[in-house]
Design an enzyme around this catalytic site. Structure first.
Site, PDB file in Angstrom:
ATOM      1  N   SER A   7       0.828  -1.199   0.000  1.00 26.42           N
ATOM      2  CA  SER A   7       0.000   0.000   0.000  1.00 26.42           C
ATOM      3  C   SER A   7       0.868   1.258   0.000  1.00 26.42           C
ATOM      4  O   SER A   7       1.677   1.455  -0.900  1.00 26.42           O
ATOM      5  CB  SER A   7      -0.969  -0.029   1.176  1.00 26.42           C
ATOM      6  OG  SER A   7      -1.874   1.039   1.126  1.00 26.42           O
TER       7      SER A   7
ATOM      8  N   ASP B 219      -2.765   6.153  -4.297  1.00 29.63           N
ATOM      9  CA  ASP B 219      -1.618   5.514  -3.660  1.00 29.63           C
ATOM     10  C   ASP B 219      -1.074   4.392  -4.553  1.00 29.63           C
ATOM     11  O   ASP B 219      -1.647   4.111  -5.618  1.00 29.63           O
ATOM     12  CB  ASP B 219      -1.991   5.018  -2.261  1.00 29.63           C
ATOM     13  CG  ASP B 219      -2.980   3.872  -2.268  1.00 29.63           C
ATOM     14  OD1 ASP B 219      -3.669   3.674  -3.281  1.00 29.63           O
ATOM     15  OD2 ASP B 219      -3.085   3.161  -1.250  1.00 29.63           O
TER      16      ASP B 219
ATOM     17  N   ASP C  65      -1.086   1.158  -4.835  1.00 25.73           N
ATOM     18  CA  ASP C  65      -1.931   0.087  -5.362  1.00 25.73           C
ATOM     19  C   ASP C  65      -3.317   0.584  -5.761  1.00 25.73           C
ATOM     20  O   ASP C  65      -4.218  -0.203  -6.037  1.00 25.73           O
ATOM     21  CB  ASP C  65      -2.032  -1.091  -4.380  1.00 25.73           C
ATOM     22  CG  ASP C  65      -2.713  -0.727  -3.073  1.00 25.73           C
ATOM     23  OD1 ASP C  65      -2.517   0.404  -2.596  1.00 25.73           O
ATOM     24  OD2 ASP C  65      -3.434  -1.572  -2.519  1.00 25.73           O
TER      25      ASP C  65
ATOM     26  N   ASP D 183      -5.946   2.002  -4.401  1.00 23.63           N
ATOM     27  CA  ASP D 183      -7.209   1.767  -3.720  1.00 23.63           C
ATOM     28  C   ASP D 183      -7.613   2.954  -2.854  1.00 23.63           C
ATOM     29  O   ASP D 183      -8.712   2.976  -2.299  1.00 23.63           O
ATOM     30  CB  ASP D 183      -7.177   0.475  -2.893  1.00 23.63           C
ATOM     31  CG  ASP D 183      -6.152   0.480  -1.766  1.00 23.63           C
ATOM     32  OD1 ASP D 183      -5.368   1.446  -1.667  1.00 23.63           O
ATOM     33  OD2 ASP D 183      -6.133  -0.492  -0.982  1.00 23.63           O
TER      34      ASP D 183
END
Length: 582
Positions: A150, A309, A311, A313
């Protein structure tokens, strides 16, 4: 005097050096720290914990690090669980982000699954977390793996597990999978095969473009007013940065296909980069992450500035305040409320609101959602911190036909419109927020103007989060000490505000402090303490499940922006003083 922990860590270190199972690069890395006892202990005093959120840790050699061996071990445990449940035929979908070793860890997971006779569907290149959730559901797979850390610093990577509903694993399945992973104590029994064999046996399938197309189709179904976008998209100016992560292609594509013509990508942060070279911390919650984007926004006179961010999400935004000419940062609560209010308002107006509509939020998300849902007659459901619990509610709704999901959000910059995925989705959030911005443009206002309207109508809700990082064994002990202190001797007032109720989600009970009476919390067991205070104020303490951190959340309601700021500052100071972190 050598402790048992130090002795055990040294023994495990020496075993890794002498075991032919470990590759030469790993051994060379370990030889370089042979005389550094502190580093040896940190790398080997425990196995990297596979918790309810999967794995997350610093990349490197050792049992307490992210490497091919810890990834294989976790995957073997997952494979064991899948085989025990006779669910191997449907396969597992795997995706990954732009971090160091993400492609390698993904392939290692795929080959371990294949060696266990489980079909692995591996994305051809990096993809966002929400697309992994979508692909898992579309392919009808048993489980999914997302290799990502993340928004953590560059030295981290991680591994998240999803189940067939498309959400991250929840109780009791999370505990059952954890037990299977912990049962893998002999690395010699961890299975793997070569890629060529996995392909030839039909146990490894590479996926990509077709899934992308289907994902885009599902996102577009969430658009409420395509005519407004068509009318204003040529005038709306958008600056976007993927922060060196996975968001570039899907975000560019969805905005282009919807007709947003003036989208300016921050060039220095466009390409995937595991070092996140232009950033100290690839987190859209961090104002420093917007430095380059804001410079470009001023140059292009943008209306809105967006960052996803690594990834993709979570979404962070800034919007133009025409009165000052400056760009105003929005918290995840603020951007989530803008989207939620727009969806509820426009669907109600158009008569397209489903029967028994429900909005789902986490317990540490803004209480403006409570007032908003009351206003529109929408049921509000609260869940524990973590978007997987929001995804789980969608599953429950489908099973018992109780509610229709209309929106879900959490304070940490994550939300989901639609049920195509069961995790937070920054790509759909970008799309929805840009539709709200287009609506604002058509009505002669900015996103910031609209936010002020919401504050005026529902109250000046403001929230904050303070995170304390305490690494290593001593840090873990300190975190436990803080939680024990709050649980066993809770404060009776904070910043002059009486504590009305203590919600102890680990004990599963809510205590009314005025008379000591108790009632069930109604939520799953979790090491979280939540304090309801006077005047619509609250605070919460929660250790992270994946990082050496304890998080303190807090929220207030003011009569103006200034009043809310003052109240929040006083509450924050009082809470941190109470836990010895001021």
């Amino acid at each position: 005097m050598e402790t048992d922990v130090v002795r055990q860590a040294r023994q495990t270190f020496e075993r890794w050096l002498g075991d032919a199972y470990f590759d030469d690069d790993t051994k060379q890395e370990l030889l370089a720290i042979r005389n550094d006892e502190k580093e040896i202990v940190d790398r080997f005093y425990r196995d990297l914990e596979f918790g309810t959120g999967g794995l997350r840790g610093v990349i490197g050699a050792g049992t307490n690090r992210m490497n091919v061996y810890t990834v294989r071990k976790a995957t073997q445990g997952l494979a064991d669980y899948i085989l025990q449940n006779h669910a191997e035929e449907k396969g597992v979908v795997i995706s990954y982000d732009s971090r160091h070793f993400s492609p390698e860890f993904s392939m290692e997971a795929a080959l371990c699954l294949a060696a266990n006779g489980i079909h692995a569907y591996l994305f051809e290149s990096l993809r966002p977390t929400p697309e992994l959730s979508f692909a898992l559901r579309h392919l009808g797979a048993t489980a999914g793996i997302m290799v990502t850390a993340s928004h953590n610093p560059p030295e981290y990577n991680g591994y998240k597990v999803y189940w067939e509903d498309g959400a991250q694993i929840t109780a009791p399945r999370d505990r059952e999978i954890i037990e299977c992973v912990r049962a893998v104590t002999d690395l010699a029994r961890v299975r793997t095969i070569f890629e060529e064999e996995a392909r030839s046996r039909g146990l490894l399938t590479i996926i990509g473009g077709q899934i992308d197309d289907l994902y885009m189709e599902q996102l577009k179904k969430q658009i409420i007013h395509p005519e407004i976008i068509k009318e204003t998209a040529g005038n709306l100016r958008i600056v976007y940065t993927p922060l060196h992560g996975t968001g570039l292609e899907p975000v560019k594509r969805i905005l282009k296909e919807l007709g947003f013509a003036n989208v300016f990508v921050v060039p220095e942060q466009a390409d995937p980069d595991p070092e996140f070279t232009t950033l100290a911390y690839p987190n859209p919650e961090d104002p420093a992450a917007f430095e380059l984007a804001l410079a470009l926004a001023r140059e292009k006179q943008a209306d809105v500035v967006l960052a996803t961010d690594p990834d993709a999400d979570r979404l962070g935004i800034y919007a133009l305040d025409r009165a000052s000419g400056e760009y105003v940062p929005f918290t995840g609560n603020m951007s989530g409320m803008l989207i939620a209010e727009y969806i509820l308002r426009e669907k109600t107006k158009m008569g397209t609101m489903p029967a028994n509509p429900a909005l789902v939020k986490t317990i540490v998300t803004t209480n403006m959602a409570d007032v908003l849902t009351d206003d529109y007659g929408v049921t509000l459901i609260e869940v524990l911190t973590g978007f997987k619990y929001i995804g789980e509610q969608i599953k429950f709704f489908e099973q018992d036909h109780s509610y229709h999901y209309v929106f879900g959000l959490e304070e940490s910059y994550g939300c989901l419109a639609g049920t195509h995925a069961r995790d937070k989705d920054a790509v759909v959030a970008v799309m929805c927020l840009c539709e709200v911005a287009a609506w604002c443009k058509a009505n002669g206002i900015t996103l910031w103007d609209q936010m002020l309207k919401l504050y005026e109508k529902y109250g000046y809700f403001k929230e904050d989060l303070y995170t304390v990082t305490l690494k290593g064994m001593s840090g873990a002990g300190k975190i436990q000490e803080i939680m024990d202190g709050l649980r066993n001797d809770p404060p009776l007032e904070l910043a002059g505000l009486k504590v009305l109720r203590l919600r102890d989600y680990q004990k599963g009970e809510i205590t009314l402090l005025s008379d000591g009476s108790k009632e069930p919390s109604g939520l799953p067991e979790s090491n979280v303490l939540y304090f309801d205070l006077e005047n619509d104020s609250w605070c919460c303490a929660r250790p992270s499940g994946t990082e050496p951190k304890i998080k303190f959340y807090m929220g207030v309601k003011g009569v103006s922006l200034e009043d809310a700021d003052d109240k929040l500052g006083a509450l924050k100071e009082a809470l941190l003083t109470a836990v010895g972190q001021a």
